[in-house]
Write a protein that holds these residues in place. Structure first.
Motif, PDB file in Angstrom:
ATOM      1  N   TRP A  56       4.248   8.926  -9.176  1.00  0.00           N
ATOM      2  CA  TRP A  56       5.124   8.360  -8.144  1.00  0.00           C
ATOM      3  C   TRP A  56       4.289   7.568  -7.142  1.00  0.00           C
ATOM      4  CZ3 TRP A  56       5.353  10.668  -2.969  1.00  0.00           C
ATOM      5  CH2 TRP A  56       6.377  10.151  -2.169  1.00  0.00           C
ATOM      6  N   PHE A  57       4.780   6.385  -6.773  1.00  0.00           N
ATOM      7  CA  PHE A  57       4.120   5.515  -5.803  1.00  0.00           C
ATOM      8  C   PHE A  57       5.085   5.247  -4.666  1.00  0.00           C
ATOM      9  CE2 PHE A  57       2.569   0.960  -4.865  1.00  0.00           C
ATOM     10  CZ  PHE A  57       1.658   1.417  -3.932  1.00  0.00           C
ATOM     11  N   ARG A  58       4.850   5.868  -3.522  1.00  0.00           N
ATOM     12  CA  ARG A  58       5.660   5.656  -2.326  1.00  0.00           C
ATOM     13  C   ARG A  58       5.056   4.469  -1.576  1.00  0.00           C
ATOM     14  NH1 ARG A  58      10.623   5.800  -0.076  1.00  0.00           N
ATOM     15  NH2 ARG A  58      10.528   6.188   2.172  1.00  0.00           N
ATOM     16  N   SER A  59       5.568   3.283  -1.879  1.00  0.00           N
ATOM     17  CA  SER A  59       4.925   2.062  -1.400  1.00  0.00           C
ATOM     18  C   SER A  59       5.553   1.547  -0.109  1.00  0.00           C
ATOM     19  CB  SER A  59       5.014   0.970  -2.470  1.00  0.00           C
ATOM     20  OG  SER A  59       6.357   0.634  -2.720  1.00  0.00           O
ATOM     21  N   GLU A  60       4.742   0.849   0.645  1.00  0.00           N
ATOM     22  CA  GLU A  60       5.205   0.080   1.798  1.00  0.00           C
ATOM     23  C   GLU A  60       4.814  -1.368   1.583  1.00  0.00           C
ATOM     24  OE1 GLU A  60       4.801  -0.391   6.675  1.00  0.00           O
ATOM     25  OE2 GLU A  60       3.811   1.274   5.643  1.00  0.00           O
ATOM     26  N   GLU A  61       5.783  -2.260   1.657  1.00  0.00           N
ATOM     27  CA  GLU A  61       5.519  -3.688   1.547  1.00  0.00           C
ATOM     28  C   GLU A  61       5.646  -4.332   2.928  1.00  0.00           C
ATOM     29  OE1 GLU A  61       7.479  -5.860  -1.549  1.00  0.00           O
ATOM     30  OE2 GLU A  61       7.687  -4.073  -2.799  1.00  0.00           O
ATOM     31  N   ARG A  62       4.730  -5.251   3.213  1.00  0.00           N
ATOM     32  CA  ARG A  62       4.744  -5.967   4.482  1.00  0.00           C
ATOM     33  C   ARG A  62       4.729  -7.465   4.218  1.00  0.00           C
ATOM     34  NH1 ARG A  62       0.355  -2.636   8.234  1.00  0.00           N
ATOM     35  NH2 ARG A  62       1.568  -0.698   8.398  1.00  0.00           N
ATOM     36  N   MET A  63       5.611  -8.175   4.893  1.00  0.00           N
ATOM     37  CA  MET A  63       5.704  -9.623   4.732  1.00  0.00           C
ATOM     38  C   MET A  63       5.558 -10.296   6.095  1.00  0.00           C
ATOM     39  SD  MET A  63       7.886 -12.422   5.262  1.00  0.00           S
ATOM     40  CE  MET A  63       9.548 -11.770   5.352  1.00  0.00           C
ATOM     41  N   HIS A  77       0.861  -1.173   0.000  1.00  0.00           N
ATOM     42  CA  HIS A  77       0.000   0.000   0.000  1.00  0.00           C
ATOM     43  C   HIS A  77       0.900   1.226   0.000  1.00  0.00           C
ATOM     44  CE1 HIS A  77       0.792   0.729   4.336  1.00  0.00           C
ATOM     45  NE2 HIS A  77       0.855  -0.599   4.376  1.00  0.00           N
ATOM     46  N   GLY A  78       0.338   2.401  -0.272  1.00  0.00           N
ATOM     47  CA  GLY A  78       1.193   3.577  -0.249  1.00  0.00           C
ATOM     48  C   GLY A  78       0.549   4.808  -0.851  1.00  0.00           C
ATOM     49  N   TRP A  79       1.326   5.892  -0.835  1.00  0.00           N
ATOM     50  CA  TRP A  79       0.877   7.210  -1.284  1.00  0.00           C
ATOM     51  C   TRP A  79       1.153   7.417  -2.765  1.00  0.00           C
ATOM     52  CZ3 TRP A  79      -2.165   9.868   1.879  1.00  0.00           C
ATOM     53  CH2 TRP A  79      -2.086   9.598   3.248  1.00  0.00           C
ATOM     54  N   LEU A  80       0.303   8.227  -3.405  1.00  0.00           N
ATOM     55  CA  LEU A  80       0.395   8.509  -4.832  1.00  0.00           C
ATOM     56  C   LEU A  80       0.557  10.009  -5.058  1.00  0.00           C
ATOM     57  CD1 LEU A  80      -2.795   6.496  -5.888  1.00  0.00           C
ATOM     58  CD2 LEU A  80      -0.442   5.611  -5.865  1.00  0.00           C
ATOM     59  N   GLY A 139       9.644   2.100  -0.232  1.00  0.00           N
ATOM     60  CA  GLY A 139      10.485   2.370  -1.385  1.00  0.00           C
ATOM     61  C   GLY A 139       9.748   3.227  -2.396  1.00  0.00           C
ATOM     62  N   ASN A 140      10.495   3.773  -3.350  1.00  0.00           N
ATOM     63  CA  ASN A 140       9.922   4.632  -4.383  1.00  0.00           C
ATOM     64  C   ASN A 140       9.693   3.842  -5.661  1.00  0.00           C
ATOM     65  OD1 ASN A 140       9.981   7.078  -2.849  1.00  0.00           O
ATOM     66  ND2 ASN A 140      12.198   7.146  -3.145  1.00  0.00           N
ATOM     67  N   GLY A 141       8.451   3.790  -6.096  1.00  0.00           N
ATOM     68  CA  GLY A 141       8.096   3.127  -7.339  1.00  0.00           C
ATOM     69  C   GLY A 141       7.271   4.054  -8.211  1.00  0.00           C
ATOM     70  N   TRP A 142       6.414   3.491  -9.020  1.00  0.00           N
ATOM     71  CA  TRP A 142       5.595   4.295  -9.924  1.00  0.00           C
ATOM     72  C   TRP A 142       4.248   3.611 -10.145  1.00  0.00           C
ATOM     73  CZ3 TRP A 142       4.223   1.401 -14.093  1.00  0.00           C
ATOM     74  CH2 TRP A 142       5.080   0.358 -14.475  1.00  0.00           C
ATOM     75  N   TYR A 143       3.332   4.362 -10.714  1.00  0.00           N
ATOM     76  CA  TYR A 143       2.039   3.794 -11.092  1.00  0.00           C
ATOM     77  C   TYR A 143       1.598   4.413 -12.408  1.00  0.00           C
ATOM     78  CZ  TYR A 143      -0.403   8.114  -9.770  1.00  0.00           C
ATOM     79  OH  TYR A 143      -0.840   9.413  -9.711  1.00  0.00           O
ATOM     80  N   GLY A 144       0.722   3.716 -13.104  1.00  0.00           N
ATOM     81  CA  GLY A 144       0.145   4.221 -14.338  1.00  0.00           C
ATOM     82  C   GLY A 144      -1.134   3.473 -14.642  1.00  0.00           C
ATOM     83  N   GLY A 145      -2.064   4.141 -15.312  1.00  0.00           N
ATOM     84  CA  GLY A 145      -3.319   3.471 -15.590  1.00  0.00           C
ATOM     85  C   GLY A 145      -4.140   4.164 -16.658  1.00  0.00           C
ATOM     86  N   VAL A 146      -5.169   3.466 -17.105  1.00  0.00           N
ATOM     87  CA  VAL A 146      -6.107   3.983 -18.103  1.00  0.00           C
ATOM     88  C   VAL A 146      -7.518   3.642 -17.661  1.00  0.00           C
ATOM     89  CG1 VAL A 146      -4.479   3.859 -20.025  1.00  0.00           C
ATOM     90  CG2 VAL A 146      -5.901   1.876 -19.473  1.00  0.00           C
ATOM     91  N   GLY A 147      -8.500   4.331 -18.241  1.00  0.00           N
ATOM     92  CA  GLY A 147      -9.876   4.056 -17.883  1.00  0.00           C
ATOM     93  C   GLY A 147     -10.850   4.595 -18.900  1.00  0.00           C
ATOM     94  N   VAL A 148     -12.110   4.237 -18.723  1.00  0.00           N
ATOM     95  CA  VAL A 148     -13.197   4.746 -19.540  1.00  0.00           C
ATOM     96  C   VAL A 148     -14.371   5.017 -18.603  1.00  0.00           C
ATOM     97  CG1 VAL A 148     -14.081   2.437 -20.045  1.00  0.00           C
ATOM     98  CG2 VAL A 148     -14.641   4.332 -21.578  1.00  0.00           C
ATOM     99  N   GLY A 149     -15.156   6.071 -18.895  1.00  0.00           N
ATOM    100  CA  GLY A 149     -16.246   6.392 -17.991  1.00  0.00           C
ATOM    101  C   GLY A 149     -17.316   7.236 -18.637  1.00  0.00           C
TER     102      GLY A 149
END
Length: 210
Positions: free
Chosen positions: A129-136, A105-108, A158-168
């Motif tokens: 930018w996706f500032r994610s937290e992973e829990r194991m 989970h994390g911030w966008l 850690g610092n990752g990324w996100y991207g997406g598409v949609g229709v509405g």
């Protein structure tokens, strides 16, 4: 997490109130909430005896501002939070059992675009930018008694990324529903090893503009 979201939403509403004069025909603030299913793409356990459940409920909350740039196009900025549920792997050979859980989970923070066509229909895209937290979490023990003899857990950001598409579809000038696919690339260091993977999420979203 709930306190952080409350603060973030409060800040968005305060900004909207302070800038109400600017939210005219040139743009508007928005809140977008989505819920659906996430699938973890972090490898397989074929041949290892594990039963893998790599799907879980996912949700995201975004808020931001979008400008009308003409010819049906909107461009905006967004911030928010995504909860991608967790992956669960289980093993049981009748003597020993094991269970591992991995969640993210994390911030966008990013940008978005929207193009309206054929009346109220639109397509959308977003990335950032996706500032994610992973829990194991990992458990192991005696399958006959159910006693846990080994337990371990770890979490990191850690610092990752996100991207997406949609229709509405716009049901009103300030309200719409959409179908979306987003890919989140989460990164962290767990137990001294780099852990990175992609999580895809299909969601239904509702957006309110003000």
């Amino acid at each position: 997490m709930n306190k952080l979201l409350t603060v973030a939403l409060g800040a968005a509403f305060a900004a909207a109130s302070a800038s109400a004069a600017a939210a005219d025909a040139n743009g508007a603030f928005f809140i977008n909430a989505g819920i659906g299913q996430a699938q973890y793409h972090v490898g397989r356990t074929d041949g290892l005896g594990f039963k893998l459940d790599d799907k879980d409920t996912a949700g995201a909350l975004r808020f931001g501002y979008a400008w009308k740039v003409g010819n049906g196009f909107d461009l905006g900025v967004e911030g928010g939070y995504a909860d991608l549920g967790k992956l669960v792997a289980k093993y049981n050979d009748g003597t020993t059992f094991a269970k591992t859980e991995l969640g993210a989970h994390g911030w966008l923070l990013g940008g978005n675009g929207k193009y309206r066509f054929d009346g109220n229909w639109f397509v959308s895209a977003r990335a950032g930018w996706f500032r994610s937290e992973e829990r194991m979490k990992a458990f192991a023990g005696d399958a006959t008694t159910g006693a846990v003899t080994i337990y371990d857990s770890a979490d990191d950001r850690g610092n990752g990324w996100y991207g997406g598409v949609g229709v509405g579809y716009d049901f009103a000038p300030n309200f719409s529903l959409g179908l979306n696919y987003d890919n989140y690339h989460a990164k962290a260091t767990l137990e001294g090893a780099s852990a990175a993977g992609n999580v895809g999420a299909y969601t239904v979203s509702a957006e309110y503009r003000f």
